[in-house]
Design an enzyme around this catalytic site. Structure first.
Site, PDB file in Angstrom:
ATOM      1  N   LYS A  29       1.156  -1.383   0.221  1.00  0.00           N
ATOM      2  CA  LYS A  29      -0.803   0.000  -0.682  1.00  0.00           C
ATOM      3  C   LYS A  29       0.494   0.972  -0.138  1.00  0.00           C
ATOM      4  CE  LYS A  29      -2.135  -1.094   3.530  1.00  0.00           C
ATOM      5  NZ  LYS A  29      -1.716  -2.768   3.955  1.00  0.00           N
ATOM      6  N   THR A  30       1.823   1.315   1.178  1.00  0.00           N
ATOM      7  CA  THR A  30       2.700   2.185   1.023  1.00  0.00           C
ATOM      8  C   THR A  30       3.281   2.829  -0.343  1.00  0.00           C
ATOM      9  OG1 THR A  30       3.065   2.302   3.270  1.00  0.00           O
ATOM     10  CG2 THR A  30       4.636   3.892   1.733  1.00  0.00           C
TER      11      THR A  30
ATOM     12  N   GLU B  56      -2.984   5.895   1.210  1.00  0.00           N
ATOM     13  CA  GLU B  56      -3.485   4.679   2.068  1.00  0.00           C
ATOM     14  C   GLU B  56      -4.888   4.497   2.724  1.00  0.00           C
ATOM     15  OE1 GLU B  56       0.162   1.933   4.559  1.00  0.00           O
ATOM     16  OE2 GLU B  56       0.766   3.529   3.052  1.00  0.00           O
TER      17      GLU B  56
END
Length: 472
Positions: free
Chosen positions: A126-127, A170
């Protein structure tokens, strides 16, 4: 602490003075930074002093180290981290006074209101995907607002208010936060069971992602990596529900398809066929197949927002990484030290593949810190198996975070499952004992990697110092 989401969520400008309990964490500090940029009066507290607190003070926030009921005296709204205990004095005082109390997810939704939202979800990546999309959109002239779970190397911050209409966020699934957001573009990198301390079962975890589909705005789209079985199944469910889907990956089913993947040293390249049939070149300064898949997700989202592939690709080619995602912390005498946040078996496998590319003819030496008793109980043996891709492994005791210890579940569970020779794996309960051992074992050309979501990151600079002191 679990805080219910209010039925009506106000925009940030209508929350009055906002106090954050746990303001130094990655999630809350990002929201605080955005609220400050919009003129909201912000205060907050955390258990210890950090560079993040100092940065927020410079932006105008009032911050305290420690917790005290007096800190909420001027607050209208309280935002609470999930790591905060229910008996926290600031929380108790806010409840006594009848203040508005919000979880992190609701506070983030408050700053996303009125924007074209891209919510990046998934078990892993995600990051990095959020960061790649952010820099790609910046290169394309979008100037998005963003909130990321890590610091962008290019900016040194985890959130920034932009002038454009796009908000890239995010979307964390660990506590169900992503079920609060209403994105125009939903991105799912992968779906593989995790956070079973919250969800209980693998089925419940997957069901949460199906619920996430319901949050996509009318006319919106799902961008999913169809190389991953969980994300591919989710994409099929989305299509059955009538949601438009863009599949990305190396598989034949992908609408945005990569081929000819090349991992060389600290770079990754691939040929990408766009949905219209045009072939373009993807070039990254970060190694690993998993990062290529993350970049495809970012590219797919950027295209769906209406931006051109060449500009998006140029932005990603200049991406220099995110803090704690295969971050180079030092190079001493040809021995490089990297630090990464990987804490799930799949993430460990991906980062060790990247480390192997970086090491070339050298070896990969890893110190790994398991994160959470519940995660280690569920995935400890698989973590150990994944660590078998290294040459030498040191395993620390579990980083407890919000959980209590269990004498039956320790770091030894992971160490015992590493499929290497007995003398290549060491369980080291005390982190202080690791630097000397790793430095003594290191040779020129080796890559030293600190892995885990806890305070193992603090070992990376100590390893660099130990190498320097050893005259490497």
């Amino acid at each position: 602490m679990r805080v219910p989401v209010p039925d009506v969520l106000l925009p940030a400008e209508d929350l009055g003075a906002v106090h954050f309990v746990g303001i130094g964490g990655a999630g809350l500090s990002a929201i605080a930074r955005l609220m400050l940029a919009r003129g909201v009066r912000v205060s907050g507290s955390d258990a210890r002093e950090t560079p993040g607190l100092a940065a927020l003070r410079e932006l105008g926030a009032t911050t305290w180290v420690g917790h005290d009921a007096a800190y909420v005296a001027d607050a209208d709204t309280l935002v609470v981290s999930t790591a905060v205990r229910e008996d926290n004095p600031e929380v108790l005082e806010a409840q006594r006074r009848g203040l508005r109390v919000l979880p992190r997810s609701a506070a983030l939704e408050s700053v996303m209101q009125g924007r074209r939202v891209v919510a990046v979800a998934g078990t892993h990546g995600k990051t990095t995907t959020t960061s790649l999309l952010t820099v790609a959109l910046q290169a394309a002239g979008a100037d998005p607002t963003y909130a990321v779970g890590g610091e962008l190397s290019a900016t040194g911050v985890n959130a920034q208010e932009g002038t454009g209409e796009v908000f890239v966020a995010e979307a964390d699934e660990s506590d169900g936060a992503f079920l609060v957001y209403s994105p125009q573009v939903a991105v799912v990198t992968n779906v593989e069971a995790d956070h079973l301390d919250n969800y209980g079962t693998e089925e419940a975890y997957h069901a949460a992602f199906e619920t996430f589909l319901e949050r996509v705005r009318p006319g919106g789209v799902l961008v999913a990596c169809v190389d991953d079985p969980g994300a591919a199944a989710l994409a099929a469910t989305a299509r059955d529900r009538g949601l438009r889907v863009v599949g990305v990956g190396e598989s034949a089913e992908a609408d945005l398809r990569a081929s000819d993947l090349r991992l060389v040293g600290s770079t990754a390249r691939a040929s990408v066929r766009l949905p219209g049939g045009e072939d373009v070149e993807l070039a990254l300064q970060i190694p690993g197949r998993h990062y290529v898949l993350d970049a495809l997700c970012a590219l797919g989202a950027g295209l769906e927002l209406g931006y051109d592939a060449p500009a998006l690709l140029e932005g990603m080619a200049g991406f220099t990484g995110t803090r704690r995602r295969m971050e180079l912390r030092g190079d001493v005498g040809g021995v490089r030290v990297y630090d990464s946040y990987a804490h799930h078996p799949q993430e460990i496998r991906g980062d060790l593949q990247a480390a192997r590319s970086l090491a070339g003819e050298g070896r990969v030496l890893v110190v790994f810190q398991p994160h959470l008793v519940s995660r280690t109980r569920a995935f400890g043996p698989a973590m150990g198996q994944a660590l078998g891709a290294a040459d030498l492994v040191w395993v620390l005791e579990i980083y407890l975070a919000r959980e209590d210890p269990d004498p039956e579940v320790t770091g030894a569970l992971v160490a015992g499952a590493v499929p290497l020779a007995e003398d290549a794996v060491t369980f080291v309960p005390l982190a202080a004992d690791v630097p000397a051992a790793m430095v003594a074992a290191a040779r020129r050309g080796d890559v030293l990697l600190t892995l885990g979501a806890g305070d193992v990151t603090e070992l990376a600079p100590r390893l660099v110092t130990a190498l320097e002191e050893a005259g490497r």
